[in-house]
Design an enzyme around this catalytic site. Structure first.
Site, PDB file in Angstrom:
ATOM      1  N   LYS A  93      -3.227 -10.258   4.947  1.00 35.98           N
ATOM      2  CA  LYS A  93      -4.257 -10.094   5.975  1.00 35.98           C
ATOM      3  C   LYS A  93      -5.605 -10.578   5.448  1.00 35.98           C
ATOM      4  O   LYS A  93      -6.355 -11.255   6.173  1.00 35.98           O
ATOM      5  CB  LYS A  93      -4.326  -8.616   6.383  1.00 35.98           C
ATOM      6  CG  LYS A  93      -5.323  -8.300   7.476  1.00 35.98           C
ATOM      7  CD  LYS A  93      -5.124  -6.890   8.004  1.00 35.98           C
ATOM      8  CE  LYS A  93      -5.429  -5.820   6.982  1.00 35.98           C
ATOM      9  NZ  LYS A  93      -5.331  -4.455   7.542  1.00 35.98           N
ATOM     10  N   HIS A 150       3.698   2.937  -2.906  1.00 33.56           N
ATOM     11  CA  HIS A 150       3.624   2.983  -1.451  1.00 33.56           C
ATOM     12  C   HIS A 150       4.866   2.387  -0.817  1.00 33.56           C
ATOM     13  O   HIS A 150       5.500   2.988   0.056  1.00 33.56           O
ATOM     14  CB  HIS A 150       2.384   2.232  -0.956  1.00 33.56           C
ATOM     15  CG  HIS A 150       2.151   2.383   0.513  1.00 33.56           C
ATOM     16  ND1 HIS A 150       2.843   1.647   1.454  1.00 33.56           N
ATOM     17  CD2 HIS A 150       1.311   3.186   1.210  1.00 33.56           C
ATOM     18  CE1 HIS A 150       2.454   2.003   2.669  1.00 33.56           C
ATOM     19  NE2 HIS A 150       1.519   2.933   2.549  1.00 33.56           N
ATOM     20  N   LEU A 207      -3.411   2.893  -6.408  1.00 36.86           N
ATOM     21  CA  LEU A 207      -4.747   2.732  -6.976  1.00 36.86           C
ATOM     22  C   LEU A 207      -5.511   4.042  -6.923  1.00 36.86           C
ATOM     23  O   LEU A 207      -6.181   4.430  -7.879  1.00 36.86           O
ATOM     24  CB  LEU A 207      -5.527   1.651  -6.218  1.00 36.86           C
ATOM     25  CG  LEU A 207      -6.886   1.303  -6.815  1.00 36.86           C
ATOM     26  CD1 LEU A 207      -6.703   0.480  -8.104  1.00 36.86           C
ATOM     27  CD2 LEU A 207      -7.760   0.532  -5.825  1.00 36.86           C
ATOM     28  N   HIS A 212      -1.371   9.834   0.320  1.00 33.19           N
ATOM     29  CA  HIS A 212       0.027   9.726  -0.106  1.00 33.19           C
ATOM     30  C   HIS A 212       0.303  10.595  -1.331  1.00 33.19           C
ATOM     31  O   HIS A 212       1.339  11.250  -1.416  1.00 33.19           O
ATOM     32  CB  HIS A 212       0.385   8.271  -0.400  1.00 33.19           C
ATOM     33  CG  HIS A 212       0.590   7.451   0.831  1.00 33.19           C
ATOM     34  ND1 HIS A 212       1.552   7.749   1.772  1.00 33.19           N
ATOM     35  CD2 HIS A 212      -0.042   6.341   1.285  1.00 33.19           C
ATOM     36  CE1 HIS A 212       1.509   6.858   2.744  1.00 33.19           C
ATOM     37  NE2 HIS A 212       0.536   6.000   2.485  1.00 33.19           N
TER      38      HIS A 212
END
Length: 267
Positions: A93, A150, A207, A212
């Site tokens: 993106k 993730h 990071l 999460h």
């Protein structure tokens, strides 16, 4: 007029100020202090987090907003460093945004995410080995470190398996799992049991130690990794440190910036 140069560090972002200071801002500070003669800017790629913080009056820019501002100010040379972990959806993106501004500057150089080239994997595995030895200083055979990444549906999901392969090859007592993708927590539990692991040091391979880490990894819900591991009979110690807190990881990002600075214009 003097040729103005800008350094733009771009991360996913976080809504948790405690981990933000230790991770994102720590990485930004190191890069900023080592890149001379460039004016510093930052932006985040998560529109959701940007909107959330805006409700509390904090303005965080999206990359396209910052780049548009740099055009108006009159910068000619732009150096961008990504703080993303893999070359996944968020990084793609970012590249699409940069394409829009390609002809607005004389040059745009881009520092790659954490895991890109083969040597990046070896450096990160060196880091994982150091932390694993710290977690299991007594070198007990039944103790290992489990890292929660993730994960992604993007083809870059192979990054996690690539790390896992190197850990097995070097016989490092760490395992890689992901919240969204492969390897899953079920995969990791299977292999840890197969390897005779009973005690687990649980860490985020993220990071920042944000949502999460605090919820999916160590939350009170029965489906959190912490409680799922306990239900499977493991003794678990939680370490709430985003990998961006570690100097080793910060320096990898800095080296990627320095490499981009000395390289050719990213096409």
């Amino acid at each position: 007029m003097k040729n103005r140069k800008a350094l733009l560090v771009i991360s996913f972002g976080t809504s948790h100020p405690d981990t933000r200071k230790k991770t994102i801002e720590a990485c930004e500070k190191l890069i900023k202090n080592n890149i001379k003669n460039y004016d510093f800017y930052s932006a985040w790629t998560s529109t959701m987090i940007i909107k959330k913080l805006s409700k509390n009056g904090e303005i965080i820019e999206y990359p396209s907003q910052t780049l548009q501002k740099l055009v108006k100010i009159g910068y000619k040379d732009i150096l961008i460093q990504s703080l993303h972990i893999i070359n996944g959806q968020e990084y793609e993106k970012l590249l699409e945004i940069i394409k829009i501004f390609r002809d607005k500057f004389d040059s745009i150089k881009i520092g790659r995410p954490l895991l890109s080239k083969l040597e990046d994997y070896d450096e990160v595995v060196d880091f994982i080995e150091e932390v694993t030895k710290y977690d299991n200083i007594e070198n007990k055979l039944d103790t290992a470190t489990l890292w929660m990444g993730h994960g992604t549906e993007h083809t870059a999901h192979s990054s996690y398996a690539g790390l896992e392969y190197r850990l097995r090859k070097r016989e490092i007592k760490s395992y890689i799992g992901t919240v969204e993708g492969h390897p899953s927590i079920e995969d990791v539990i299977y292999f840890m049991k197969k390897d005779g692991i009973n005690k687990v040091n649980l860490r985020p391979f993220l990071l920042v130690a944000g949502d999460h880490a605090k919820n999916d990894m160590a939350g009170q819900d029965e489906n959190s990794w912490l409680n799922r591991l306990k239900a499977e009979g493991f003794k678990v110690k939680v370490h709430m440190e985003g990998i961006g807190e570690f100097e080793k990881i910060q320096n990898i990002f800095l080296n990627h910036t320095l490499e981009a600075l000395g390289g050719i214009d990213e096409q």
